[in-house]
Design a protein around this motif. Structure first.
Motif, short mmCIF file in Angstrom:
data_model
loop_
_atom_site.label_atom_id
_atom_site.label_comp_id
_atom_site.label_asym_id
_atom_site.label_seq_id
_atom_site.Cartn_x
_atom_site.Cartn_y
_atom_site.Cartn_z
N TYR A 96 0.84 -1.20 0.00
CA TYR A 96 0.00 0.00 0.00
C TYR A 96 0.87 1.25 0.00
O TYR A 96 2.03 1.23 0.45
N LYS A 98 -2.36 -2.10 13.79
CA LYS A 98 -3.75 -1.67 14.04
C LYS A 98 -4.75 -2.63 13.40
O LYS A 98 -5.84 -2.85 13.92
N LEU A 100 0.34 5.90 -0.05
CA LEU A 100 -0.58 7.03 -0.02
C LEU A 100 0.20 8.31 -0.24
O LEU A 100 1.34 8.43 0.23
N ASN A 130 10.31 1.86 8.94
CA ASN A 130 9.06 2.33 8.35
C ASN A 130 7.94 2.23 9.41
O ASN A 130 7.06 1.38 9.36
N ALA A 131 8.02 3.15 10.38
CA ALA A 131 7.15 3.07 11.56
C ALA A 131 5.68 3.25 11.19
O ALA A 131 4.80 2.63 11.81
N GLY A 187 -1.65 10.15 7.88
CA GLY A 187 -2.05 10.38 9.28
C GLY A 187 -3.53 10.59 9.49
O GLY A 187 -3.96 10.99 10.57
N VAL A 228 -5.19 4.62 5.14
CA VAL A 228 -4.63 3.32 4.74
C VAL A 228 -5.03 2.22 5.72
O VAL A 228 -5.30 1.09 5.30
N THR A 229 -5.11 2.56 6.99
CA THR A 229 -5.61 1.55 7.94
C THR A 229 -7.01 1.11 7.50
O THR A 229 -7.33 -0.09 7.48
N GLY A 275 -5.75 8.08 8.80
CA GLY A 275 -6.37 6.75 8.96
C GLY A 275 -6.82 6.11 7.66
O GLY A 275 -7.41 5.03 7.67
C1 LIG Z 1 2.58 3.69 5.39
C2 LIG Z 1 1.51 4.63 4.86
C3 LIG Z 1 0.78 3.96 3.73
C4 LIG Z 1 0.54 4.94 6.00
O1 LIG Z 1 -0.60 5.64 5.50
P1 LIG Z 1 -1.55 6.54 6.43
O2 LIG Z 1 -2.90 6.67 5.79
O3 LIG Z 1 -0.84 7.77 6.83
O4 LIG Z 1 -1.72 5.57 7.67
P2 LIG Z 1 -2.76 5.75 8.86
O5 LIG Z 1 -3.11 7.20 9.03
O6 LIG Z 1 -3.89 4.80 8.61
O7 LIG Z 1 -1.94 5.21 10.10
C5 LIG Z 1 -0.61 5.64 10.27
C6 LIG Z 1 -0.20 5.31 11.69
O8 LIG Z 1 1.21 5.41 11.73
C7 LIG Z 1 1.56 6.28 12.76
N1 LIG Z 1 2.80 6.91 12.37
C8 LIG Z 1 3.01 7.73 11.33
N2 LIG Z 1 4.29 8.10 11.29
C9 LIG Z 1 4.90 7.48 12.33
C10 LIG Z 1 6.22 7.47 12.84
N3 LIG Z 1 7.19 8.14 12.25
N4 LIG Z 1 6.47 6.73 13.95
C11 LIG Z 1 5.50 6.00 14.55
N5 LIG Z 1 4.22 5.98 14.11
C12 LIG Z 1 3.94 6.71 13.02
C13 LIG Z 1 0.41 7.23 12.89
O9 LIG Z 1 0.39 7.86 14.14
C14 LIG Z 1 -0.75 6.28 12.68
O10 LIG Z 1 -1.05 5.55 13.86
P3 LIG Z 1 -2.23 6.02 14.88
O11 LIG Z 1 -3.50 6.10 14.08
O12 LIG Z 1 -2.25 4.94 15.90
O13 LIG Z 1 -1.83 7.35 15.39
C15 LIG Z 1 2.11 5.96 4.34
O14 LIG Z 1 2.93 6.48 5.34
C16 LIG Z 1 2.91 5.78 3.05
O15 LIG Z 1 2.37 5.86 1.95
N6 LIG Z 1 4.23 5.54 3.18
C17 LIG Z 1 5.10 5.36 1.99
C18 LIG Z 1 4.82 4.04 1.28
C19 LIG Z 1 5.08 2.86 2.19
O16 LIG Z 1 6.06 2.87 2.95
N7 LIG Z 1 4.24 1.82 2.08
C20 LIG Z 1 4.35 0.64 2.88
C21 LIG Z 1 5.41 -0.29 2.40
S1 LIG Z 1 5.58 -1.71 3.47
#
Ligand SMILES: CC(C)(COP(=O)(O)OP(=O)(O)OC[C@H]1O[C@@H](n2cnc3c(N)ncnc32)[C@H](O)[C@@H]1OP(=O)(O)O)[C@@H](O)C(=O)NCCC(=O)NCCS
Length: 184
Positions: A97, A149, A99, A140-141, A105, A109-110, A107
């Motif tokens: 996935y 989640k 975004l 990749n936190a 941030g 992708v969750t 929610g």
């Molecule tokens: C990974 C990714 C898809 C998340 O998308 P998103 O819609 O922002 O995710 P959500 O909002 O559903 O949830 C993100 C969670 O990560 C947490 N988070 C974000 N950055 C963080 C960090 N640096 N450290 C710890 N937690 C972090 C958020 O707090 C949230 O958790 P919470 O709801 O408990 O607060 C997005 O960051 C992305 O596109 N990253 C680049 C592509 C990628 O790495 N894909 C995955 C490959 S395995």
């Protein structure tokens, strides 16, 4: 099988089309999106076109599926998600996935991952799936938070399991079984 269209309250998951090329290019030309990927940032629109063709051919050949993630209110494409591959014999699939950072941030992708996992375990896809796996690069936190989640369990680190951008990468492995998924 027709391409399955899925919905949550805020997002629509449907098939990518050539009309999505520009939005997909915006996504995959962004350095923060591809930071942990075995991919260089896109520099040309044709690369986005080719990726759409690749995703759709994987679906047509029953090798996997990739949905567009669209905002319901505007139909704007903000990301993608899906099963990069699946194995009918093993009843397993690998999830992926991404975004656009403008929408991180919130929610989304969750929500999307929960939705496609639910469809997979409910037998609504072309492959019977019992186990879903995700591999994240160490650090990749945000991706790890999404998986935890949704209910994935951390299963360990495979050392130097990937090699790209001139270095080996340790991959953290997460897994989720049909029998342990909690429907919400
Ligand atoms: C990974 C990714 C898809 C998340 O998308 P998103 O819609 O922002 O995710 P959500 O909002 O559903 O949830 C993100 C969670 O990560 C947490 N988070 C974000 N950055 C963080 C960090 N640096 N450290 C710890 N937690 C972090 C958020 O707090 C949230 O958790 P919470 O709801 O408990 O607060 C997005 O960051 C992305 O596109 N990253 C680049 C592509 C990628 O790495 N894909 C995955 C490959 S395995």
């Amino acid at each position: 099988m027709d391409f399955p269209i899925l919905n949550t309250s805020h997002i629509l998951l449907d098939q990518l089309t050539p009309a999505d090329s520009m939005a997909l290019f915006e996504l995959f030309s962004n350095q923060s999106v591809i930071k942990y990927y075995d991919l260089e940032a896109m520099t040309e629109l044709t690369q986005a076109n080719n990726l759409i063709t690749l995703f759709n051919s994987r679906f047509n050949e029953n090798k996997g599926i990739r949905w567009a993630i669209r905002l319901k209110e505007s139909n704007e494409l903000i990301g993608t998600c899906g099963f990069n591959s699946w194995n009918a014999k093993m009843q397993s699939a690998v999830i992926g996935y991404d975004l656009h950072p403008d929408y991180w941030g919130k929610g989304y992708v969750t929500d999307a991952v929960n939705c496609i996992v639910k469809a997979a375990f409910a037998g609504k896809l072309a492959c019977n799936i019992h186990r879903i796996q995700a591999d994240t690069v160490l650090g990749n936190a945000a991706s790890e938070a999404v998986l935890l989640k949704v209910g994935f369990k951390e299963e360990g680190i495979r050392r130097h399991s990937g090699y790209w951008k001139n270095q080996f990468h340790d991959l953290k492995c997460f897994g989720l079984l049909k029998t342990e998924f909690k429907y919400q």
